[in-house]
Scaffold this motif. Structure first.
Motif, short mmCIF file in Angstrom:
data_model
loop_
_atom_site.label_atom_id
_atom_site.label_comp_id
_atom_site.label_asym_id
_atom_site.label_seq_id
_atom_site.Cartn_x
_atom_site.Cartn_y
_atom_site.Cartn_z
N GLN A 222 0.83 -1.21 0.00
CA GLN A 222 0.00 0.00 0.00
C GLN A 222 0.86 1.25 0.00
N SER A 223 1.99 1.20 0.73
CA SER A 223 2.90 2.34 0.73
C SER A 223 3.47 2.58 -0.67
N ALA A 224 3.84 1.46 -1.35
CA ALA A 224 4.37 1.60 -2.71
C ALA A 224 3.31 2.16 -3.65
N GLN A 225 2.06 1.68 -3.50
CA GLN A 225 0.99 2.22 -4.34
C GLN A 225 0.77 3.70 -4.06
N LEU A 226 0.84 4.07 -2.78
CA LEU A 226 0.67 5.48 -2.44
C LEU A 226 1.80 6.31 -3.02
N GLN A 227 3.03 5.78 -2.98
CA GLN A 227 4.15 6.51 -3.59
C GLN A 227 3.96 6.65 -5.09
N ASP A 228 3.45 5.57 -5.74
CA ASP A 228 3.19 5.66 -7.17
C ASP A 228 2.15 6.73 -7.47
N ARG A 229 1.10 6.75 -6.64
CA ARG A 229 0.05 7.76 -6.86
C ARG A 229 0.59 9.17 -6.62
#
Length: 459
Positions: A222-229
């Protein structure tokens, strides 16, 4: 590559970046550190629990063994202490039956002076014992040991693994310690139970570790997805900012192009029709020219047209604004209007030194020029008034005039329409605002021009 195709490719690339993925596995030092920390903590917890379990199991077995020894051997220890005859034969008879049920059971009775008084093992002697454990038991404490490996004693009938228990034997009536009992018992069954419990502990901890690591992986995903976003949002923000700057630059270029067109038109009017009319005027002066019905001659009419054309060309050609601050630009616009029209203008301006970039200078000059022109044309003979109110990030320009001949009409349908549209287009290039208040007793043109704070001068 076509710009539209390039824009479409950029948008499609950004949309692919912005699309959220369900699960992202991305190695990172922080994830490795947390994973190692979880594994180490779980291993440490497992060893701690097992160590405590083994200690409690051993102590529990020792207490049970001590009670067993105390209750079973107390009568025989008292008989041996009191020298009752046939005690040994009675004990052998009892323990012979015990050995039939459990062949790997050894019992001993020690006197308080350290003498071995009884053993279920034939030909036993005092050499087959631990001196320190016996001394501890003589002090009133029980001792329990689990022997799993070591040197094999051929004289000892019990093999590894086994429990060894030293326990005081008390008189059941007085509670006085009368002897020391020693018990050897096979530990195979207890070790099987221990193995089962430890396997259960490790299995539970393994499942817990997998659950924690799964939650940790989900958290990092989820942290990686948030960073991508966030990265996609940052790119989109940068793109929007770039487009905004390009749009602002396009509006500035359009304003400058408009000024160039106006300058070109003014120059063409001055160098073309004005020069031709001047030539016609000179030609007419050499001979008698007919007059119109009202007595106006052709030369007078030509001079009148030339005057109007010169005024038009002078209004279109932008004066030199380089090196002027905001106050000087306003003053120049007012003075030029007075020179062209011969009409007075009331100027109310208290403005500190403020420098503007070239496009804003042109916009300020044209707004004041157009506002005064419309005020003089439609103000009913009232002396126009220009008020400049500087703010922290903008300039407020207010041009007061008398009531319009179409007072009460909507601004978009009044005679100010053409001038308003021109000023509005100029102001839109800088995010400015324009408001025309057309009332019964007066007309007010209110303009707000945003300024660049970085270009302010210190007083």
């Amino acid at each position: 590559m076509d710009p539209n195709e390039k824009s479409s490719a950029t948008e499609s690339g950004d949309s692919r970046i912005a699309q959220p993925r369900r699960f992202v596995v991305r190695p990172s030092p922080l994830a490795a550190v947390f994973t190692c920390a979880v594994i180490i903590v779980m291993l440490g917890l497992g060893f701690f629990i097992i160590d405590k379990y083994r200690s409690l199991q051993l102590q529990s077995h020792g207490k049970v063994g001590s009670v067993y020894v105390d209750n079973l051997l107390a009568p025989y220890a008292l008989s041996l202490k009191n020298g009752v005859p046939e005690t040994t034969s009675g004990i052998n008879h009892v323990f012979r039956s015990l050995n039939q049920e459990n062949s790997r059971l050894v019992l001993r009775i020690w006197q308080l002076d350290g003498t071995l008084s009884f053993s279920t093992f034939p030909n036993d002697n005092a050499d087959h014992h631990d001196v320190e454990d016996l001394a501890t038991a003589l002090n009133g404490n029980f001792v329990v040991k689990l022997e799993t490996e070591g040197a094999v004693d051929p004289d000892l009938p019990i093999a590894y693994p086994f429990f060894e228990v030293y326990a005081p034997i008390h008189d059941p009536y007085t509670g006085e310690m009368v002897a020391i009992g020693e018990l050897y018992e096979s530990a195979e069954e207890i070790l099987r139970d221990r193995t089962m419990v430890e396997m259960t502990i490790w299995a539970a901890l393994g499942l817990a570790t997998m659950g924690v690591l799964a939650m940790l992986a989900l958290s990092f995903s989820q942290s990686a997805q948030l960073q991508d976003r966030l990265e996609a949002e940052r790119k989109m923000t940068d793109l929007n900012e770039r487009l905004r700057r390009e749009a602002d630059q396009a509006r500035l270029d359009a304003a400058q192009a408009n000024e160039q067109v106006l300058n070109l038109i003014g120059a063409e009017l001055h160098d073309g029709p004005v020069q031709l009319l001047g030539l016609i005027s000179l030609m007419e002066s050499r001979e008698e020219a007919p007059k119109l019905a009202d007595g106006t001659s052709v030369r007078e009419l030509t001079d009148r047209v030339m005057t109007e054309l010169r005024a038009m060309s002078a209004g279109l050609i932008l004066p030199e604004l380089d090196g002027l601050d905001a106050a000087a630009v306003v003053t120049l616009a007012v003075k030029r209007h007075q020179a062209l029209t011969g009409e007075p203008v009331d100027l109310d301006m208290e403005m500190p030194d403020l420098t503007l970039d070239a496009p804003r200078k042109v916009c300020l000059y044209r707004v004041v020029q157009e506002g005064l022109t419309n005020a003089t044309r439609h103000g009913g003979g009232t002396v126009p008034k220009v008020s400049i109110e500087p703010g922290e990030s903008h300039l407020d320009i207010v041009i007061h005039s008398g009531p319009s001949s179409e007072a009460g009409a909507a601004p978009n349908t009044s005679t100010w329409k053409l001038g308003l549209h021109g000023m509005r287009r100029r102001l839109e290039a800088f995010g400015g605002q324009l408001l025309l208040q057309n009332e019964a007793d007066e007309t007010n043109l209110r303009v707000r021009l945003p300024i660049d704070l970085a270009r302010k001068k210190s007083p």
